[in-house]
Motif scaffolding. Structure first.
Motif, PDB file in Angstrom:
ATOM      1  N   TYR A  40       0.854  -1.191   0.000  1.00  0.00           N
ATOM      2  CA  TYR A  40       0.000   0.000   0.000  1.00  0.00           C
ATOM      3  C   TYR A  40       0.888   1.240   0.000  1.00  0.00           C
ATOM      4  N   GLN A  79       0.572   5.515   1.273  1.00  0.00           N
ATOM      5  CA  GLN A  79      -0.200   6.484   2.033  1.00  0.00           C
ATOM      6  C   GLN A  79       0.465   7.841   1.836  1.00  0.00           C
ATOM      7  N   GLN A 111      -3.272  11.553   3.576  1.00  0.00           N
ATOM      8  CA  GLN A 111      -4.264  10.759   2.845  1.00  0.00           C
ATOM      9  C   GLN A 111      -4.453   9.391   3.486  1.00  0.00           C
ATOM     10  N   SER A 112      -5.413   8.669   2.943  1.00  0.00           N
ATOM     11  CA  SER A 112      -5.641   7.314   3.413  1.00  0.00           C
ATOM     12  C   SER A 112      -4.733   6.337   2.658  1.00  0.00           C
ATOM     13  N   LEU A 113      -4.885   5.079   2.951  1.00  0.00           N
ATOM     14  CA  LEU A 113      -4.065   4.051   2.314  1.00  0.00           C
ATOM     15  C   LEU A 113      -4.718   3.585   1.024  1.00  0.00           C
ATOM     16  N   LEU A 123      -4.203   0.575  -2.033  1.00  0.00           N
ATOM     17  CA  LEU A 123      -3.521  -0.651  -2.427  1.00  0.00           C
ATOM     18  C   LEU A 123      -2.825  -0.463  -3.769  1.00  0.00           C
ATOM     19  N   ILE A 167       4.343   7.174   2.330  1.00  0.00           N
ATOM     20  CA  ILE A 167       4.684   6.046   3.192  1.00  0.00           C
ATOM     21  C   ILE A 167       4.256   4.786   2.455  1.00  0.00           C
ATOM     22  N   LEU A 194       3.668   0.777   2.779  1.00  0.00           N
ATOM     23  CA  LEU A 194       3.453  -0.245   3.807  1.00  0.00           C
ATOM     24  C   LEU A 194       3.197  -1.597   3.163  1.00  0.00           C
ATOM     25  N   GLU A 227      -4.705   8.528  14.662  1.00  0.00           N
ATOM     26  CA  GLU A 227      -5.621   8.533  13.521  1.00  0.00           C
ATOM     27  C   GLU A 227      -6.259   7.162  13.404  1.00  0.00           C
ATOM     28  N   PHE A 248      -8.659   4.510  11.220  1.00  0.00           N
ATOM     29  CA  PHE A 248      -9.107   4.169   9.873  1.00  0.00           C
ATOM     30  C   PHE A 248     -10.093   3.018   9.912  1.00  0.00           C
ATOM     31  N   LYS A 285      -7.622  -6.791  -0.829  1.00  0.00           N
ATOM     32  CA  LYS A 285      -7.965  -5.449  -1.256  1.00  0.00           C
ATOM     33  C   LYS A 285      -8.757  -4.695  -0.195  1.00  0.00           C
ATOM     34  N   LEU A 286      -8.125  -4.395   0.897  1.00  0.00           N
ATOM     35  CA  LEU A 286      -8.738  -3.536   1.890  1.00  0.00           C
ATOM     36  C   LEU A 286      -8.986  -2.163   1.287  1.00  0.00           C
ATOM     37  N   PHE A 302      -9.892   1.574   2.375  1.00  0.00           N
ATOM     38  CA  PHE A 302      -9.837   2.379   3.585  1.00  0.00           C
ATOM     39  C   PHE A 302     -10.664   3.647   3.453  1.00  0.00           C
ATOM     40  N   GLY A 303     -11.205   4.074   4.598  1.00  0.00           N
ATOM     41  CA  GLY A 303     -11.755   5.414   4.672  1.00  0.00           C
ATOM     42  C   GLY A 303     -10.633   6.418   4.776  1.00  0.00           C
ATOM     43  N   THR A 304     -10.993   7.681   4.785  1.00  0.00           N
ATOM     44  CA  THR A 304      -9.998   8.749   4.787  1.00  0.00           C
ATOM     45  C   THR A 304      -9.428   9.020   6.168  1.00  0.00           C
ATOM     46  N   GLY A 305      -9.976   8.360   7.178  1.00  0.00           N
ATOM     47  CA  GLY A 305      -9.404   8.489   8.503  1.00  0.00           C
ATOM     48  C   GLY A 305     -10.041   9.586   9.328  1.00  0.00           C
TER      49      GLY A 305
END
Lengths: 114, 116
Positions: free
Chosen positions: A35, A37, A41-43, A45, A90, A92, B88, B90, B103-104, B106-109
């Motif tokens: 992933y 980031q 922002q969010s993560l 894939l 980042i 991950l 934070e 998520f 394939k997770l 994610f929300g924006t947190g």
């Protein structure tokens, strides 16, 4: 769970160069993922690293830019090629121990491209 | 397409107060649902997950979450927040493809700040 390590933990690189990030797990895992980031922002894939075959990339990510290797069930690498400042992020890796299982994340590699 | 919405970008609570972080998902069937926490400079740590069964799930650090199918929600709660909970958070979903999680999405947190 699994203990996941990533190398390097952080790096500052010049535009146009490439960086290879390693992900090592302390036990054999079923699936490994990469992933990124971006700041604030969010993560998202990038790809699924398949053992013994080519990685499966998500829309918007290509093998030439993010070549991935997975030579065995405990190790994978992600290369960020021909870097630009937009690649600052980042990165991950995550793993699952079984098919229907939680993804566990490594500590991440913080990349800054100048 | 599947999506995850965390409507609160930033929340501030006082130490000892209760907490609820909202998460809504868009998906045709019941996905696998997760909450992760990311402390500054750290990777993601799993707080809890829902695959099936009891819709109220308990996690680590005193957190719980409730799956509400009718509302497509999976809100995270904690009855009494500690200063160390500042981080934070998520929410993530994994489409349920024959039992395999991948394939997770994610929300924006939600960034949680805790006031003394």
């Amino acid at each position: 769970s699994a203990v996941i390590s990533q190398k390097p933990s952080r790096d500052i690189c010049q535009r146009g160069t490439s960086l290879t990030i390693q992900c090592q797990v302390d036990s054999q895992v079923t699936m490994m993922f990469w992933y990124h980031q971006q700041p604030g922002q969010s993560l998202t894939l990038i790809a699924t690293a398949n053992q013994g075959s080519e990685a499966t990339y998500e829309s918007g990510f290509v093998i030439d830019k993010f070549p991935i290797s997975r030579p065995n069930l405990t190790f994978s690498t992600l290369t960020v090629s021909n870097m630009s400042p937009e690649d600052s992020s980042i990165y991950l890796c995550s793993v699952t121990l079984d098919l229907a299982d939680t993804q566990y994340f490594g500590p991440g590699t913080r990349l800054t491209v100048l | 397409a599947q999506s995850v919405t965390q409507p609160d970008i930033h929340i501030t609570v006082s130490e000892g107060a209760s907490l609820e972080l909202r998460c809504n998902y868009s998906y045709g069937a019941t996905p696998y649902l997760f909450w992760y926490v990311q402390s500054p400079g750290q990777g993601l740590q799993l707080l809890l997950k829902y695959f099936s069964g009891d819709t109220l799930v308990q996690g680590i650090k005193g957190f719980e979450a409730e799956f509400k199918r009718s509302q497509s929600s999976f809100n995270l709660r904690k009855p009494s927040v500690h200063w160390s909970d500042a981080a934070e958070y998520f929410c993530a979903v994994a489409p349920n493809y024959g039992g395999a999680t991948n394939k997770l999405i994610f929300g924006t947190g939600t960034l949680l700040a805790v006031q003394p």
